[in-house]
Design a protein around this motif. Sequence first.
Motif, mmCIF file in Angstrom:
data_model
loop_
_atom_site.group_PDB
_atom_site.id
_atom_site.type_symbol
_atom_site.label_atom_id
_atom_site.label_comp_id
_atom_site.label_asym_id
_atom_site.label_seq_id
_atom_site.Cartn_x
_atom_site.Cartn_y
_atom_site.Cartn_z
ATOM 1 N N LEU A 78 0.867 -1.167 0.000
ATOM 2 C CA LEU A 78 0.000 0.000 0.000
ATOM 3 C C LEU A 78 0.906 1.219 0.000
ATOM 4 N N VAL A 79 0.777 2.047 -1.011
ATOM 5 C CA VAL A 79 1.613 3.244 -1.143
ATOM 6 C C VAL A 79 0.790 4.458 -0.724
ATOM 7 N N THR A 80 1.320 5.226 0.221
ATOM 8 C CA THR A 80 0.601 6.370 0.767
ATOM 9 C C THR A 80 1.331 7.674 0.451
ATOM 10 N N SER A 81 0.668 8.790 0.726
ATOM 11 C CA SER A 81 1.241 10.099 0.430
ATOM 12 C C SER A 81 2.173 10.612 1.518
ATOM 13 N N LYS A 91 8.540 -5.872 10.114
ATOM 14 C CA LYS A 91 9.499 -4.770 10.210
ATOM 15 C C LYS A 91 8.739 -3.525 10.658
ATOM 16 N N PRO A 92 9.093 -2.941 11.791
ATOM 17 C CA PRO A 92 8.408 -1.724 12.232
ATOM 18 C C PRO A 92 8.593 -0.590 11.226
ATOM 19 N N ALA A 93 7.627 0.287 11.141
ATOM 20 C CA ALA A 93 7.733 1.437 10.238
ATOM 21 C C ALA A 93 8.879 2.340 10.677
ATOM 22 N N THR A 94 9.728 2.701 9.716
ATOM 23 C CA THR A 94 10.889 3.525 10.010
ATOM 24 C C THR A 94 11.320 4.297 8.774
ATOM 25 N N ARG A 95 12.130 5.327 8.966
ATOM 26 C CA ARG A 95 12.678 6.083 7.840
ATOM 27 C C ARG A 95 13.826 5.304 7.199
ATOM 28 N N SER A 96 13.981 5.486 5.897
ATOM 29 C CA SER A 96 15.087 4.882 5.164
ATOM 30 C C SER A 96 15.517 5.839 4.065
ATOM 31 N N LEU A 97 16.449 5.412 3.231
ATOM 32 C CA LEU A 97 16.916 6.261 2.140
ATOM 33 C C LEU A 97 15.802 6.602 1.157
ATOM 34 N N TRP A 98 14.858 5.662 0.972
ATOM 35 C CA TRP A 98 13.827 5.850 -0.044
ATOM 36 C C TRP A 98 12.542 6.466 0.504
ATOM 37 N N GLY A 99 12.394 6.566 1.839
ATOM 38 C CA GLY A 99 11.162 7.120 2.384
ATOM 39 C C GLY A 99 10.861 6.617 3.775
ATOM 40 N N GLY A 140 8.427 3.447 5.845
ATOM 41 C CA GLY A 140 7.531 2.304 5.687
ATOM 42 C C GLY A 140 7.846 1.161 6.621
ATOM 43 N N GLY A 141 6.932 0.182 6.630
ATOM 44 C CA GLY A 141 7.087 -1.010 7.441
ATOM 45 C C GLY A 141 6.478 -2.204 6.737
ATOM 46 N N VAL A 142 6.631 -3.388 7.340
ATOM 47 C CA VAL A 142 6.145 -4.633 6.741
ATOM 48 C C VAL A 142 5.310 -5.389 7.764
ATOM 49 N N LEU A 143 4.165 -5.904 7.316
ATOM 50 C CA LEU A 143 3.227 -6.642 8.163
ATOM 51 C C LEU A 143 2.893 -7.985 7.532
ATOM 52 N N GLN A 189 3.575 -4.643 2.525
ATOM 53 C CA GLN A 189 4.421 -3.494 2.778
ATOM 54 C C GLN A 189 3.530 -2.247 2.770
ATOM 55 N N VAL A 190 3.749 -1.361 3.720
ATOM 56 C CA VAL A 190 3.024 -0.090 3.768
ATOM 57 C C VAL A 190 4.079 1.003 3.732
ATOM 58 N N ALA A 191 4.050 1.854 2.702
ATOM 59 C CA ALA A 191 5.182 2.750 2.494
ATOM 60 C C ALA A 191 4.774 4.081 1.889
ATOM 61 N N SER A 192 5.620 5.086 2.133
ATOM 62 C CA SER A 192 5.497 6.404 1.526
ATOM 63 C C SER A 192 6.876 6.842 1.057
ATOM 64 N N SER A 193 6.938 7.488 -0.102
ATOM 65 C CA SER A 193 8.223 8.006 -0.580
ATOM 66 C C SER A 193 8.617 9.270 0.175
ATOM 67 N N SER A 194 7.668 9.849 0.901
ATOM 68 C CA SER A 194 7.934 11.059 1.686
ATOM 69 C C SER A 194 8.434 10.685 3.078
ATOM 70 N N LYS A 195 9.328 11.480 3.614
ATOM 71 C CA LYS A 195 9.832 11.261 4.969
ATOM 72 C C LYS A 195 9.209 12.222 5.975
ATOM 73 N N LYS A 196 8.466 13.220 5.487
ATOM 74 C CA LYS A 196 7.878 14.216 6.365
ATOM 75 C C LYS A 196 6.394 14.387 6.050
ATOM 76 N N ASP A 197 5.620 14.673 7.080
ATOM 77 C CA ASP A 197 4.194 14.908 6.908
ATOM 78 C C ASP A 197 3.942 16.352 6.504
ATOM 79 N N THR A 198 3.110 16.508 5.505
ATOM 80 C CA THR A 198 2.723 17.846 5.065
ATOM 81 C C THR A 198 1.253 18.123 5.361
ATOM 82 N N ALA A 199 0.560 17.110 5.889
ATOM 83 C CA ALA A 199 -0.859 17.246 6.223
ATOM 84 C C ALA A 199 -1.223 16.128 7.196
ATOM 85 N N PRO A 200 -2.348 16.254 7.882
ATOM 86 C CA PRO A 200 -2.768 15.202 8.820
ATOM 87 C C PRO A 200 -3.028 13.875 8.107
#
Length: 208
Positions: free
Chosen positions: A50-53, A74-82, A84-87, A96-107
């Motif tokens: 699942l790819v999120t914003s 794998k707990p959700a954590t920051r990496s070079l690419w963004g 995400g974590g694994v369930l 896999q649940v992941a975002s290419s962004s490392k920072k939140d820009t909205a709720p």
Amino acid sequence: MTSLASVTLEVADPAAAHRFYTTAFGLDDRIRLQASQAPTTGFRGFTLSLVTSRPADVDALVDAAVGAGATTLKPATRSLWGYGGVLQAPDGTIWQVASSSKKDTAPATGRFDEIVLLLGVEEVKASKRFYADRGLAVAKSFGSKYVEFATGTGSVKLALYKRRALAKVAGVSPDGTGSHRLVIGGDAGPFTDPDGFAWTTASRTASV
């Protein structure tokens, strides 16, 4: 353009799996379920993503899934690419649940933008040729490591990755035997690919 329309997970208890996916992810009919007791052990050779914003949506989806009974690989954590974590869902499917962004820009919204099916294959180049011969257009290709196919709007995205590399990303052993417990629905089937992944016409997939 040939596309992947749906993914059917073969599960021991479709009703229980339906409750989990509705509660955890709010999935629509792109993920379908059908009963199966086919023997399977270890890594089944694929993951769903699942790819999120934004990272906040990763956390919201992960928390909902764990609350509904998923296991954290794998707990959700920051990496070079963004971020995400694994369930692993109660039915055994790895997500896999992941975002290419490392920072939140909205709720957080608790929603995802796209679903990606990653098939772990032995020979990426050979599988790429196999799928290209069946009308799937290559969108991205990185030699013998990764291939992503173009899909229509609203479709599940399909990508290929080395099986051992995919297992490493998922945090599990690459060993596994028996059924993939997966049927792919699209307009290219029916066929079975070189790694044993079965395709059927989208209209023939079953849903709960």
